[in-house]
Design a protein around this motif. Structure first.
Motif, PDB file in Angstrom:
ATOM      1  N   LEU A 294       0.698  -1.028  -0.091  1.00  0.00           N
ATOM      2  CA  LEU A 294       0.115  -0.019  -0.010  1.00  0.00           C
ATOM      3  C   LEU A 294       0.863   1.224  -0.108  1.00  0.00           C
ATOM      4  N   TRP A 295       2.078   1.188   0.648  1.00  0.00           N
ATOM      5  CA  TRP A 295       2.820   2.500   1.024  1.00  0.00           C
ATOM      6  C   TRP A 295       2.936   3.027  -0.445  1.00  0.00           C
ATOM      7  N   GLY A 296       3.612   2.756  -1.602  1.00  0.00           N
ATOM      8  CA  GLY A 296       3.867   3.427  -2.682  1.00  0.00           C
ATOM      9  C   GLY A 296       2.703   4.047  -3.232  1.00  0.00           C
ATOM     10  N   PRO A 297       1.672   3.379  -3.544  1.00  0.00           N
ATOM     11  CA  PRO A 297       0.265   4.173  -3.922  1.00  0.00           C
ATOM     12  C   PRO A 297      -0.172   5.086  -3.085  1.00  0.00           C
ATOM     13  N   LEU A 298       0.034   4.953  -1.855  1.00  0.00           N
ATOM     14  CA  LEU A 298      -0.805   5.858  -0.829  1.00  0.00           C
ATOM     15  C   LEU A 298       0.232   7.221  -0.786  1.00  0.00           C
ATOM     16  N   GLY A 299       1.608   6.989  -0.980  1.00  0.00           N
ATOM     17  CA  GLY A 299       2.303   8.215  -1.108  1.00  0.00           C
ATOM     18  C   GLY A 299       1.874   9.081  -2.430  1.00  0.00           C
ATOM     19  N   ARG A 300       1.759   8.085  -3.381  1.00  0.00           N
ATOM     20  CA  ARG A 300       1.359   9.065  -4.861  1.00  0.00           C
ATOM     21  C   ARG A 300       0.095   9.592  -4.566  1.00  0.00           C
TER      22      ARG A 300
ATOM     23  N   GLY B 127      12.879   2.504   9.716  1.00  0.00           N
ATOM     24  CA  GLY B 127      13.707   1.419   9.778  1.00  0.00           C
ATOM     25  C   GLY B 127      12.961   0.105  10.385  1.00  0.00           C
ATOM     26  N   LEU B 128      11.970   0.236  11.112  1.00  0.00           N
ATOM     27  CA  LEU B 128      11.157  -0.956  11.721  1.00  0.00           C
ATOM     28  C   LEU B 128      10.652  -1.799  10.424  1.00  0.00           C
ATOM     29  N   HIS B 129      10.060  -1.108   9.585  1.00  0.00           N
ATOM     30  CA  HIS B 129       9.200  -1.475   8.376  1.00  0.00           C
ATOM     31  C   HIS B 129       9.689  -0.916   7.114  1.00  0.00           C
ATOM     32  N   PRO B 130      10.627  -1.421   6.404  1.00  0.00           N
ATOM     33  CA  PRO B 130      11.414  -1.025   5.299  1.00  0.00           C
ATOM     34  C   PRO B 130      10.357  -0.620   4.225  1.00  0.00           C
ATOM     35  N   GLN B 131       9.153  -1.191   4.184  1.00  0.00           N
ATOM     36  CA  GLN B 131       8.255  -0.833   2.958  1.00  0.00           C
ATOM     37  C   GLN B 131       7.768   0.656   3.087  1.00  0.00           C
ATOM     38  N   ILE B 132       7.739   1.041   4.431  1.00  0.00           N
ATOM     39  CA  ILE B 132       7.289   2.572   4.391  1.00  0.00           C
ATOM     40  C   ILE B 132       8.270   3.630   3.741  1.00  0.00           C
ATOM     41  N   GLY B 133       9.292   3.123   3.335  1.00  0.00           N
ATOM     42  CA  GLY B 133      10.364   3.886   2.344  1.00  0.00           C
ATOM     43  C   GLY B 133       9.512   4.141   1.001  1.00  0.00           C
ATOM     44  N   ASP B 134       8.672   3.272   0.435  1.00  0.00           N
ATOM     45  CA  ASP B 134       8.086   3.695  -0.766  1.00  0.00           C
ATOM     46  C   ASP B 134       7.190   5.045  -0.614  1.00  0.00           C
ATOM     47  N   LEU B 135       6.569   5.100   0.585  1.00  0.00           N
ATOM     48  CA  LEU B 135       5.760   6.124   0.810  1.00  0.00           C
ATOM     49  C   LEU B 135       6.784   7.481   0.817  1.00  0.00           C
ATOM     50  N   VAL B 136       7.698   7.194   1.750  1.00  0.00           N
ATOM     51  CA  VAL B 136       8.830   8.324   2.019  1.00  0.00           C
ATOM     52  C   VAL B 136       9.360   8.943   0.865  1.00  0.00           C
ATOM     53  N   ALA B 137       9.608   8.081  -0.466  1.00  0.00           N
ATOM     54  CA  ALA B 137      10.076   8.530  -1.547  1.00  0.00           C
ATOM     55  C   ALA B 137       9.166   9.404  -2.278  1.00  0.00           C
ATOM     56  N   GLU B 138       8.090   9.406  -2.110  1.00  0.00           N
ATOM     57  CA  GLU B 138       7.196  10.272  -2.641  1.00  0.00           C
ATOM     58  C   GLU B 138       6.946  11.732  -2.178  1.00  0.00           C
ATOM     59  N   ALA B 139       7.675  11.715  -0.988  1.00  0.00           N
ATOM     60  CA  ALA B 139       7.500  13.085  -0.208  1.00  0.00           C
ATOM     61  C   ALA B 139       8.048  14.301  -0.941  1.00  0.00           C
ATOM     62  N   ASP B 140       7.389  15.358  -0.648  1.00  0.00           N
ATOM     63  CA  ASP B 140       8.015  16.803  -1.223  1.00  0.00           C
ATOM     64  C   ASP B 140       9.008  17.053  -0.249  1.00  0.00           C
ATOM     65  N   GLN B 141       8.826  16.925   1.106  1.00  0.00           N
ATOM     66  CA  GLN B 141       9.726  17.401   2.239  1.00  0.00           C
ATOM     67  C   GLN B 141       9.687  16.129   3.403  1.00  0.00           C
ATOM     68  N   VAL B 142      10.951  15.652   3.560  1.00  0.00           N
ATOM     69  CA  VAL B 142      11.034  14.688   4.792  1.00  0.00           C
ATOM     70  C   VAL B 142      11.582  15.392   5.835  1.00  0.00           C
ATOM     71  N   VAL B 143      10.889  15.258   7.024  1.00  0.00           N
ATOM     72  CA  VAL B 143      11.212  16.235   8.245  1.00  0.00           C
ATOM     73  C   VAL B 143      11.624  14.886   9.279  1.00  0.00           C
ATOM     74  N   LEU B 144      12.930  14.819  10.137  1.00  0.00           N
ATOM     75  CA  LEU B 144      13.334  14.219  10.874  1.00  0.00           C
ATOM     76  C   LEU B 144      13.091  14.756  12.085  1.00  0.00           C
ATOM     77  N   LEU B 145      12.548  14.222  13.152  1.00  0.00           N
ATOM     78  CA  LEU B 145      12.606  14.593  14.609  1.00  0.00           C
ATOM     79  C   LEU B 145      13.526  14.162  15.412  1.00  0.00           C
ATOM     80  N   THR B 146      14.258  14.927  16.175  1.00  0.00           N
ATOM     81  CA  THR B 146      15.041  14.611  17.217  1.00  0.00           C
ATOM     82  C   THR B 146      15.182  15.173  18.488  1.00  0.00           C
ATOM     83  N   ARG B 147      15.773  14.899  19.606  1.00  0.00           N
ATOM     84  CA  ARG B 147      16.091  15.542  20.760  1.00  0.00           C
ATOM     85  C   ARG B 147      17.556  15.748  20.769  1.00  0.00           C
TER      86      ARG B 147
END
Length: 263
Positions: A105-111, A129-149
């Motif tokens: 689902l993740w790639g079509p959902l991202g598109r 990192g826990l679910h590599p398939q989510i990378g298909d959605l991340v690849a469609e993003a206009d902006q990726v924001v990583l949160l940290t402390r």
């Protein structure tokens, strides 16, 4: 319009709280989508616009049940719900086991998210990192924001993720208000050699987070969480509209208006 992925590496810097706060003050029409394969929380945190409990079965799981026949942007809104205040949300899975049947689902959902004509999408993708398939959605993003402390363990995991993600990202530091400026400057220094578009901040504000859940009294717009979220949302939206990079948000300032949850 635009797809913005919010995620983290190891630890719990508050991705869902950050995504909800940004959605509440986003300056353009927006949809908040819970896309963490480990499961979502919004159905248990916030009521619907009529005061009732959100339906945990309506959202990503119900969308996945019908999307095999084709997933287009308009179909998404048949599975959204509206939070109190008016924010449209696509609820997440109720547990991580459900993700096993939705790896496709993740790639079509991202598109589909990226093709939504009437709203930006803030996608809460939880821990990468826990679910590599989510990378298909991340690849469609206009902006990726990583949160940290701004702690050694979080920064170490951030640097590891930056070496793996393979694209330019923004970094948002969930920072103690007492060391807000210095924390952001320290993270800017640490990531200066990486492909980072900007370093911004959100205040670490437990009371503001509880206000966001509707469990505290008082005015939410006075909280440091919302004040810094508004600054960050304004700059992210401006960056997306301009198609370029933006300067990092300044330290928390005085709120100018009551936050509105945009639909």
């Amino acid at each position: 319009m635009a797809l913005i992925v919010l995620a983290a590496d190891k630890g719990a810097p508050g991705v869902t709280t950050a995504a909800t706060a940004l959605g509440a003050v986003w300056p353009r029409p927006v949809l908040l989508a819970e896309c963490d394969p480990s499961g979502g929380d919004l159905a248990y945190r916030l009521p619907g616009d009529d005061g009732s409990v959100l339906n945990p079965g309506r959202g990503l799981l119900s969308l996945g049940a019908v999307a095999r026949r084709g997933l287009h942007a308009e179909l998404i809104y048949e599975h959204t719900q509206r939070l109190v205040g008016g924010l449209d949300v696509l609820g997440g899975l109720t547990n991580g086991e459900q993700a096993a049947g939705l790896t496709w689902l993740w790639g079509p959902l991202g598109r589909a998210f990226a093709a939504l004509p009437q709203a930006d999408v803030l996608a809460d993708c939880g821990r990468l990192g826990l679910h590599p398939q989510i990378g298909d959605l991340v690849a469609e993003a206009d902006q990726v924001v990583l949160l940290t402390r701004a702690s050694l363990d979080h920064v170490a995991h951030l640097r590891e993720r930056l070496s793996l993600i393979g694209r330019k990202v923004g970094v948002v530091v969930v920072a103690d208000p007492r060391s807000y400026r210095s924390s952001l400057e320290e993270i800017r220094r640490i990531v200066s050699g990486w492909d980072v578009a900007f370093v911004g901040g959100l205040a670490y504000d437990p009371k503001g987070a509880e206000l966001l859940r509707g469990q505290w009294g008082g005015r939410l717009d006075r909280s440091l969480l919302i004040r810094t979220a508004r600054e960050l949302a304004t700059r992210l939206a401006a960056q997306l509209a301009a198609g370029g990079e933006t300067a990092a948000p300044p330290a928390a300032g005085r709120a100018k208006r009551q936050p509105e949850v945009r639909s």
